[in-house]
Structure formats: C-alpha cells, structure tokens
Scaffold this motif. Structure first.
Motif, PDB file in Angstrom:
ATOM      1  N   ALA A   1       0.836  -1.198   0.000  1.00 21.88           N
ATOM      2  CA  ALA A   1       0.000   0.000   0.000  1.00 21.88           C
ATOM      3  C   ALA A   1       0.874   1.252   0.000  1.00 21.88           C
ATOM      4  N   THR A   2       0.428   2.262  -0.710  1.00 21.38           N
ATOM      5  CA  THR A   2       1.144   3.532  -0.722  1.00 21.38           C
ATOM      6  C   THR A   2       0.845   4.306   0.563  1.00 21.38           C
ATOM      7  N   ASP A   3       1.644   5.325   0.825  1.00 18.43           N
ATOM      8  CA  ASP A   3       1.400   6.161   2.001  1.00 18.43           C
ATOM      9  C   ASP A   3       0.012   6.794   1.939  1.00 18.43           C
ATOM     10  N   GLU A   4      -0.416   7.178   0.727  1.00 17.71           N
ATOM     11  CA  GLU A   4      -1.733   7.795   0.585  1.00 17.71           C
ATOM     12  C   GLU A   4      -2.846   6.820   0.964  1.00 17.71           C
ATOM     13  N   LEU A   5      -2.716   5.558   0.549  1.00 14.36           N
ATOM     14  CA  LEU A   5      -3.728   4.554   0.910  1.00 14.36           C
ATOM     15  C   LEU A   5      -3.715   4.289   2.418  1.00 14.36           C
TER      16      LEU A   5
ATOM     17  N   THR B   1      -6.841   4.916   5.135  1.00 15.28           N
ATOM     18  CA  THR B   1      -7.255   3.925   6.129  1.00 15.28           C
ATOM     19  C   THR B   1      -7.214   4.510   7.539  1.00 15.28           C
ATOM     20  N   VAL B   2      -6.146   5.230   7.854  1.00 15.44           N
ATOM     21  CA  VAL B   2      -6.016   5.833   9.185  1.00 15.44           C
ATOM     22  C   VAL B   2      -7.115   6.871   9.411  1.00 15.44           C
ATOM     23  N   ILE B   3      -7.379   7.710   8.426  1.00 12.03           N
ATOM     24  CA  ILE B   3      -8.421   8.732   8.557  1.00 12.03           C
ATOM     25  C   ILE B   3      -9.781   8.071   8.792  1.00 12.03           C
ATOM     26  N   LEU B   4     -10.103   7.043   8.005  1.00  8.77           N
ATOM     27  CA  LEU B   4     -11.403   6.382   8.146  1.00  8.77           C
ATOM     28  C   LEU B   4     -11.529   5.668   9.489  1.00  8.77           C
ATOM     29  N   ARG B   5     -10.493   4.989   9.905  1.00  6.05           N
ATOM     30  CA  ARG B   5     -10.545   4.299  11.206  1.00  6.05           C
ATOM     31  C   ARG B   5     -10.638   5.298  12.357  1.00  6.05           C
ATOM     32  N   THR B   6      -9.920   6.393  12.242  1.00  3.57           N
ATOM     33  CA  THR B   6      -9.988   7.430  13.264  1.00  3.57           C
ATOM     34  C   THR B   6     -11.392   8.015  13.331  1.00  3.57           C
ATOM     35  N   SER B   7     -11.970   8.292  12.182  1.00  2.18           N
ATOM     36  CA  SER B   7     -13.329   8.817  12.123  1.00  2.18           C
ATOM     37  C   SER B   7     -14.316   7.852  12.775  1.00  2.18           C
ATOM     38  N   GLN B   8     -14.184   6.570  12.463  1.00  2.00           N
ATOM     39  CA  GLN B   8     -15.068   5.569  13.062  1.00  2.00           C
ATOM     40  C   GLN B   8     -14.898   5.520  14.579  1.00  2.00           C
TER      41      GLN B   8
ATOM     42  N   ASP C   1      -1.180  23.371  18.973  1.00  2.00           N
ATOM     43  CA  ASP C   1      -0.698  23.614  17.619  1.00  2.00           C
ATOM     44  C   ASP C   1      -0.832  22.362  16.749  1.00  2.00           C
ATOM     45  N   GLU C   2      -0.710  21.180  17.339  1.00  2.00           N
ATOM     46  CA  GLU C   2      -0.880  19.943  16.583  1.00  2.00           C
ATOM     47  C   GLU C   2      -2.346  19.751  16.178  1.00  2.00           C
ATOM     48  N   ILE C   3      -3.257  20.120  17.062  1.00  2.00           N
ATOM     49  CA  ILE C   3      -4.688  20.042  16.732  1.00  2.00           C
ATOM     50  C   ILE C   3      -4.997  20.983  15.585  1.00  2.00           C
ATOM     51  N   ASN C   4      -4.506  22.207  15.661  1.00  2.00           N
ATOM     52  CA  ASN C   4      -4.761  23.179  14.594  1.00  2.00           C
ATOM     53  C   ASN C   4      -4.132  22.745  13.280  1.00  2.00           C
ATOM     54  N   GLU C   5      -2.950  22.167  13.346  1.00  2.00           N
ATOM     55  CA  GLU C   5      -2.290  21.665  12.142  1.00  2.00           C
ATOM     56  C   GLU C   5      -3.093  20.506  11.533  1.00  2.00           C
ATOM     57  N   THR C   6      -3.608  19.639  12.375  1.00  2.00           N
ATOM     58  CA  THR C   6      -4.440  18.526  11.904  1.00  2.00           C
ATOM     59  C   THR C   6      -5.689  19.048  11.210  1.00  2.00           C
ATOM     60  N   ILE C   7      -6.324  20.039  11.812  1.00  2.00           N
ATOM     61  CA  ILE C   7      -7.519  20.645  11.215  1.00  2.00           C
ATOM     62  C   ILE C   7      -7.195  21.184   9.824  1.00  2.00           C
ATOM     63  N   GLU C   8      -6.114  21.930   9.717  1.00  2.00           N
ATOM     64  CA  GLU C   8      -5.746  22.530   8.429  1.00  2.00           C
ATOM     65  C   GLU C   8      -5.414  21.467   7.381  1.00  2.00           C
ATOM     66  N   MET C   9      -4.677  20.439   7.779  1.00  2.00           N
ATOM     67  CA  MET C   9      -4.337  19.386   6.819  1.00  2.00           C
ATOM     68  C   MET C   9      -5.588  18.632   6.356  1.00  2.00           C
ATOM     69  N   LEU C  10      -6.478  18.312   7.293  1.00  2.00           N
ATOM     70  CA  LEU C  10      -7.699  17.597   6.907  1.00  2.00           C
ATOM     71  C   LEU C  10      -8.595  18.457   6.023  1.00  2.00           C
ATOM     72  N   LYS C  11      -8.636  19.749   6.276  1.00  2.00           N
ATOM     73  CA  LYS C  11      -9.400  20.656   5.403  1.00  2.00           C
ATOM     74  C   LYS C  11      -8.831  20.640   3.983  1.00  2.00           C
ATOM     75  N   ARG C  12      -7.512  20.704   3.885  1.00  2.00           N
ATOM     76  CA  ARG C  12      -6.877  20.682   2.557  1.00  2.00           C
ATOM     77  C   ARG C  12      -7.192  19.382   1.834  1.00  2.00           C
ATOM     78  N   ILE C  13      -7.108  18.271   2.545  1.00  2.00           N
ATOM     79  CA  ILE C  13      -7.426  16.980   1.933  1.00  2.00           C
ATOM     80  C   ILE C  13      -8.891  16.952   1.501  1.00  2.00           C
ATOM     81  N   GLY C  14      -9.764  17.428   2.357  1.00  2.00           N
ATOM     82  CA  GLY C  14     -11.190  17.453   2.034  1.00  2.00           C
ATOM     83  C   GLY C  14     -11.505  18.314   0.831  1.00  2.00           C
ATOM     84  N   HIS C  15     -10.925  19.506   0.779  1.00  2.00           N
ATOM     85  CA  HIS C  15     -11.149  20.408  -0.373  1.00  2.00           C
ATOM     86  C   HIS C  15     -10.634  19.776  -1.652  1.00  2.00           C
TER      87      HIS C  15
END
Length: 144
Positions: A4-8, A12-19, A125-139
């Motif tokens: 699996a690539t890093d993107e895949l 998986t990590v994003i979906l499992r975390t969301s669940q 700062d890690e929470i805010n960075e996570t928010i920004e990265m997830l927003k970028r991925i979502g957009h």
C-alpha cells in the motif's frame, strides 16, 4: 503482493480514526437517549440558534428526507419545535424548546470534556495543524 502507498495508508487511518471518534460520540449521546445525528442537530441549534430545516441538512451532512425524519423525532421528544419564517412562508425553522435547551445546558459540558479527552495527547498547535491538513485533503477530494 502489492504494498500500500502512504496515501492509501493515510486514507485507512483517517477512516478508522473517524469511526473511532464516531463511536465515542455514539456511546456518549446514547446516555441521553439520543443518536449521533439527533445530537448533531440539537448541538447545531444550541450553538447557532434557530435554523432553516433545509440548511440543517447541509450543516450536519444529512439529506433533506433524513433531516425531516430527525427533526420529527426531536419534536416528538420535545427538544425541538418547527417555526414558520415570518418573511417567507415556504421556509420552516427548527428551534430548541426549553427542554432542548435545558438538556444541552446539562449534557454539553460533559460532552465537551469527552471530546477534549479524544485529543488530549496532542498540543494545541498539533490540533490546529491537523484541522488545516484535513481541510486541505477534504477540499482536494471535493474538487476531484
């Protein structure tokens, strides 16, 4: 065997975390006789005030048919009422009742603490960075 690539792996990590987070929310709000969707609607009304029902669906990611069903359930529980818009009779607002407001005043502080526990291993700062990265991925995902 294909690796699996890093993107895949990230997906998986994003979906499992969301669940996992959704399960924490489900367990918490079930203590109050609510499901996560009902809670998200009440929480929106609690923080943003009366909302047109068609806008609630967009804000909490529900279809118009689903939002009608959820609002009906909350009306039956006496947490929400429907109010006609005085300026446009085609628009109906959902609003918290006194019982709904009392419920949220009672349960929201504890819910907030539980959500803080989910993130308590991260610095602000890690929470805010996570928010920004997830927003970028979502957009980016929306643009595809």
């Amino acid at each position: 065997m294909k690796i699996a690539t890093d993107e895949l792996k990230a997906v998986t990590v994003i979906l499992r975390t969301s669940q996992a987070i959704q399960e924490v929310i489900r367990k918490d709000v079930s203590n109050y006789g609510l499901n996560p969707t009902e809670f998200s609607v009440i929480e929106l009304l609690y923080h943003k005030g009366d909302q047109p029902t068609q806008m609630i669906g967009k804000k909490v990611l529900l279809t118009s048919g689903s939002i009608t069903y959820v609002v009906d359930k909350l009306v039956n529980k006496n947490y929400v009422i429907r109010k006609a818009c005085p300026k446009d009779r085609r628009v109906t607002y959902a609003a918290l009742t006194d019982s709904g407001m009392d419920l949220m005043n009672r349960i929201f502080p504890e819910h907030k603490l539980i959500m803080e526990k989910v993130f308590d291993q991260l610095e602000a700062d890690e929470i805010n960075e996570t928010i920004e990265m997830l927003k970028r991925i979502g957009h980016r995902a929306k643009s595809l």
